[in-house]
Design a protein around this motif. Sequence first.
Motif, short mmCIF file in Angstrom:
data_model
loop_
_atom_site.label_atom_id
_atom_site.label_comp_id
_atom_site.label_asym_id
_atom_site.label_seq_id
_atom_site.Cartn_x
_atom_site.Cartn_y
_atom_site.Cartn_z
N CYS A 637 0.87 -1.17 0.00
CA CYS A 637 0.00 0.00 0.00
C CYS A 637 0.92 1.23 0.00
CB CYS A 637 -0.90 0.00 1.23
SG CYS A 637 0.01 0.33 2.75
N CYS A 643 0.00 8.17 2.79
CA CYS A 643 -1.27 7.92 3.47
C CYS A 643 -1.32 8.58 4.84
CB CYS A 643 -1.47 6.43 3.62
SG CYS A 643 -2.95 6.03 4.54
N PHE A 645 -2.88 7.56 7.37
CA PHE A 645 -2.91 6.62 8.49
C PHE A 645 -1.58 5.87 8.65
CE2 PHE A 645 -7.35 6.76 6.97
CZ PHE A 645 -7.94 7.30 8.13
N ARG A 679 -5.04 -1.16 8.95
CA ARG A 679 -6.16 -1.16 8.00
C ARG A 679 -5.90 -2.13 6.86
NH1 ARG A 679 -9.32 4.01 8.41
NH2 ARG A 679 -8.65 4.67 10.47
N ASN A 680 -4.65 -2.40 6.66
CA ASN A 680 -4.27 -3.52 5.80
C ASN A 680 -4.79 -3.44 4.37
OD1 ASN A 680 -3.18 -5.94 5.02
ND2 ASN A 680 -4.62 -7.22 6.15
N CYS A 681 -4.54 -2.30 3.74
CA CYS A 681 -5.03 -2.13 2.36
C CYS A 681 -4.36 -3.08 1.36
CB CYS A 681 -4.85 -0.69 1.91
SG CYS A 681 -5.91 0.41 2.86
S1 SF4 Z 1 -2.86 0.01 5.07
FE1 SF4 Z 1 -4.22 1.42 4.00
S2 SF4 Z 1 -4.68 2.89 5.56
FE2 SF4 Z 1 -2.88 1.77 6.29
S3 SF4 Z 1 -1.14 2.88 5.52
FE3 SF4 Z 1 -1.58 1.43 3.97
S4 SF4 Z 1 -2.93 2.56 2.60
FE4 SF4 Z 1 -2.94 3.71 4.46
#
Ligand code: SF4
Lengths: 831, 110
Positions: A637, A643, A645, A679-681
């Motif tokens: 991600c 990001c 987050f 959040r594990n995108c």
């Molecule tokens: S998992 Fe999703 S929310 Fe977390 S850093 Fe990566 S992109 Fe951002």
Amino acid sequence: MKRKLVLVGNGMAGVWCVEHMLKLAPQRFEVTIFGSEPHPNYNRILLSSVLAGDSSMKDIVLNDWDWYRDNGITLHAGHTVTKIDKAKRTVTSDKGVTVPYDELILATGSRAFILPVPGADKEGVIAFRDIKDCETMMESAKKYKKAVVIGGGLLGLEAARGLLNLNMEVSVVHIHDYVMERQLDQTASSMLRTELEAQGMKFLLQKHTEQILGRDRVTGVKFKDGSVVEADLVVMAVGIRPNVAIAKDHGIEVNRGIVVNDFLETNVPNIYAVGECAEHRGVAYGLVAPLYEQGDVLAKRLCGLEVSGYEGSVTSTKLKVSGVDVFSAGQYREAPGTRAIKVVDEFDGIYKKVLIRDGKVVGAVMFGDTSDSTRIFKLIRTGEDVSGREKEVVLGEGFGGAGGKSAGSGVAAMADDEIICGCNGVSKGAIVKAINEQGLTSVDAIKACTGASRSCGGCKPLVGEVLQCTLGADGVTAAKEGICGCTTLGRDEVVEAIRSMHLTTSKEVMNVLGWENTEGCSKCRPALNYYLGMVWPVEHEEERESRFVNERNHANIQKDGTYSVIPRIYGGVTSPQELKRIAEVAEKYEVPLVKFTGGQRLDLLGVKKEDLPKVWEDLDMPSGYGYGKALRTVKTCVGNTFCRFGTQDAMGMGIAIERRFERLNTPAKVKIAVSGCPRNCAEATIKDFGIVAIDGGWELHVGGNGGVKVRATDLLCKVKTEEEVMEYAAAYLQFYRETGKWNERTSEWLPRVGLETVRAALDTPEKRQALVARIDEALQVMTDPWKEIIETPSLRATFEELPGSLAVDASAAAEAAAGLESEAAAAVERP
Amino acid sequence: MKRILVGKVSDIPTLRSRTVRVGGTEVAVFKLSSGALYAVENSCPHKNGKLSEGIVCDHHVFCPLHDWKINVKDGLVQAPDEGCVKTFQVETDETDSIYLLVEETGGLTA
Ligand code: SF4
Ligand SMILES: Cc1cc2nc3c(=O)[nH]c(=O)nc-3n(C[C@H](O)[C@H](O)[C@H](O)COP(=O)(O)OP(=O)(O)OC[C@H]3O[C@@H](n4cnc5c(N)ncnc54)[C@H](O)[C@@H]3O)c2cc1C
Ligand code: FES
């Protein structure tokens, strides 16, 4: 510098010794072997089975041509060594090849003794010693009917039995009044004769051969008493003489055989002798068991290992004739000072005799039931005191009860150090250990692993009993399936054999482990190629022909025969330049479809095979391994780079991991993902290895899959630093490589071996470091396959069609072949 | 019978194959471990898989698409599957050139 080892005699004793040396010190010697026979090393004992139709010539090869090549051994087959220069330390063959030696082993075996009677040189008079003799007999049987075997010993009777099977009329001529007199007493011998007569053999006893009759080819044999027997084939099996000519001619001490001491050394420095040509403490043996014992001692000696000398062997004999069980060992005739226990059962045709002197078993003869032979032979060898229980020796415990035949129960009662396979000296304990530790479930697997029953095969039933007894009858039938239909061996057995026997090619594995299909199948070939590469990353030579098409052509085959090409884009992060290049290539080669893959990469679909190298060349990017059982992609991600987050640099981590492990071969494809926060995108928890950033560290997840059978990962552990992530990833991948079955995804592997096992394998820095070292060794030899193919004309050529042109006549054909591009190409047929 | 010059024995790696176009037909020429050469039409009777890309074991090739097993000597599909693929006669000469024998019509020879 390697020491130069030269072996004269490519037979059972010499090659056995070399095989051991290769196991003990594979790098120490440069080996050259001379053999008079034009064949690779074969099992001479089994010539009897070939003749009897129970085996084929192919079955009796012990080490095929590849074995020599794979072990770097130079073999001069069909060369007889005629000269030894002791001063210069060289040997020379009759074909003029001269080779220097540091150590020289003579293992020239014996020669069949041919009776010096007139006519012995006629056509149709042969010995029974080698493949040629065996072939002569089989050929003769097609044209002729009457065979006479001179000599009623072990060899003569086996030859006679074989000739009977070849539909010849067979008479056995013997000078004594009973056959096998060197091994059997009169009672056993006459029982044997009755049995063989029932099978169709005729006997001419107490006959002294005087002359072989016939003009060019033999027509009969004349005896001293004036009688004559007709014959179109005469096989002489009257004895053997150690083959010592070469030693005698060059001042090496010879008595009956080449005289050696307890370390198999001759009187000349650096020259040794083993096998039938050697005479040790006055004895020249004519059976294999002693030769193997000698070979073991010599191998250790030459490899510089501690070894106590060879002290001579007690031998035993078994007749390899179907339907007849005969065994004899040690002293078999009553003499002053010996007392005998005998069992004669005329109903079942069983005879057993054990001779005892001073409370010790000194010899035995058995006919009809030889199931106790191993146990009794051991008593003879060890010289154990059996005073007071002499009868038990013959009759078994609580004697008489079981009606003479002591089946399966026999092996249960055996002590661990009892020898099951006499030829190769394999004890019951060694077999049981191999069964238990390596999960063996078949006699063949035991043979491959321990060598038991590899030689004469006489102990095969006994090995089977040990197997039954160890696993229980259920265990044997419920034996797990082999890695494919070609073998009953499972993955672990195969890998263990590759390690312990240092097997380095698929062919060798299939040969040594007795594959049913000699060249395997589409399941085992790629698997073996992987296992070999995993075990011997540096030594193993990649076998392209064993790769599935995708991995051989480094692109995915599609249903219409075209391919898809996925260039490597580390971490899924690219640049406008790279994108432009990909787009240009897609246009140039008229790629019908461009698509993002499930792992965030670009896929060019519909490329023709012959265009692949050109496409790769123009892309000028490394292979993305979208086709491989290898690390595919590391999905990422955006992480804390963009990001809001994100807590860690997911892209940086992904790129680093992809660079670190790209090209790694694994049991099945491996996918990794890195997410920058919980959040594990990047969907890291359905990957083979998932990395999820948390505040101040990383969570490591394992065993996930988003494919056919969805499985969420298990949490392996949490770590603090990027170095730890790398170390764990490496150790985990290597552990999977070493224990996974071919084609087994981590999502299947992890539940099979258990999360705890994986944790335990990685729980100390030492363990992890050891795994990391091994993965690094494997990675270090990997190169980019696209580049390799582009740069290697011979590989590149395999992507192209052959031109194909009309050949008008032979001379034009030759011309055309000389230059495909020349005039003949005018006739080229192309659609 | 037409004799088509295909190339050299050394053009084909052992246990692999190379393809050649004869008229409208694509032919795969296999080299077995013994060095023997066999040629079959390069199209699996199942779904036209390119047999030239299959794994070769003794005298069989496993189709790369769905793993059908085909005898390259007689073209027969091995059980449990059924079918047959065209075979072509192959010859070599003392210069190690490979020739395919093709009927004038460009069709099959047994
Ligand atoms: S998992 Fe999703 S929310 Fe977390 S850093 Fe990566 S992109 Fe951002
Ligand atoms: C048909 C048959 C059945 C047998 N059955 C049994 C059995 O059941 N049990 C058992 O224990 N034993 C059996 N034997 C005996 C066993 O095969 C031998 O004891 C064993 O093969 C001897 O091994 P070796 O290496 O000493 O000799 P060999 O195996 O004979 O090897 C010697 C090799 O050296 C080659 N040679 C000789 N001189 C030269 C030279 N100058 N240069 C190059 N090469 C040379 C020879 O051609 C030969 O190939 C049997 C033998 C035969 C023939
Ligand atoms: S196309 Fe060959 S097996 Fe399906």
